[in-house]
Scaffold this motif. Structure first.
Motif: not given
Length: 215
Positions: A45-49, A33-43, A30-31
């Motif tokens: 979202a990355l901190q949450q991940k 699967s979208d690691l490289d998506s554009a939506g994940t590349f915000t400070p 789950k974590q």
């Protein structure tokens, strides 16, 4: 009777381990699967991940990948944050997670690649004063990554990136960057991750860098 009870106990333990393994794989899938998506590349979202990967790591202390991915998210944050005062604390967190990952998986090419990025992040704070220390460190980690696994495409991606963004007087070269990024893409084409949750990031970024190197 004792043998029957022992067999039942062993079966019960095996079922528990299997359930734990399934939960781990499901959480990691789950974590990642979208690691490289554009939506994940915000400070944010990355901190949450990163926080989630650290929670998984706390629950699965014998698995190196949660520590690795926690470090990955922390390193990626350093490259998109505008406040450079936050880089070193994040790099410290990433290094600590990579230490834990490496203790579980020594001589790991993927971990060495991230250590190279940690050095690059620290260098970016002040290239003029930090270049002499962290430039060679980043290069040494990439050399180690290549020695651990010369087929790892992320090694050549990071080499190409360094060549592209380093001034020519300090060893950079667009021509060499283009050649190295082309090699990276050929390695990506042949690369087969060890599992569905193993590192596989970088191919799209390599294509983007190659376009820049070809201009």
């Amino acid at each position: 009777m004792k043998q029957i009870l022992l067999a039942l106990l062993l079966l019960g333990n095996m079922a528990t381990v299997s359930a734990q393994s399934e939960r781990y794989i499901a959480a990691m899938t789950k974590q990642t699967s979208d690691l490289d998506s554009a939506g994940t590349f915000t400070p944010e979202a990355l901190q949450q991940k990163g926080n989630t990967f650290e929670r998984i790591a706390d629950a699965e202390k014998n698995q190196w990948l949660p520590y690795y991915y926690a470090a990955y998210t922390q390193i990626m944050q350093t490259f998109i944050l505008k406040d450079k005062s936050q880089v070193d604390p994040l790099a410290d967190k990433a290094s600590a997670n990579l230490d834990k990952a490496e203790a579980l998986s020594p001589k790991n090419s993927e971990i060495a690649c991230l250590r190279s990025l940690v050095a690059t992040a620290r260098l970016s704070v002040d290239p003029m004063t930090r270049g002499a220390k962290f430039g060679p460190e980043a290069g040494a980690q990439l050399a180690a990554a290549k020695s651990f696994n010369p087929e790892n495409p992320r090694v050549y991606l990071l080499e190409g990136q360094a060549l592209l963004f380093t001034p020519e007087q300090w060893g950079g070269s667009k021509t060499k960057a283009k050649e190295t990024l082309e090699l990276a893409l050929s390695k990506f084409a042949a690369f087969k991750p060890e599992s569905d949750i193993a590192p596989k990031w970088g191919e799209a970024y390599a294509r983007q860098l190659l376009q820049n190197a070809s201009k």
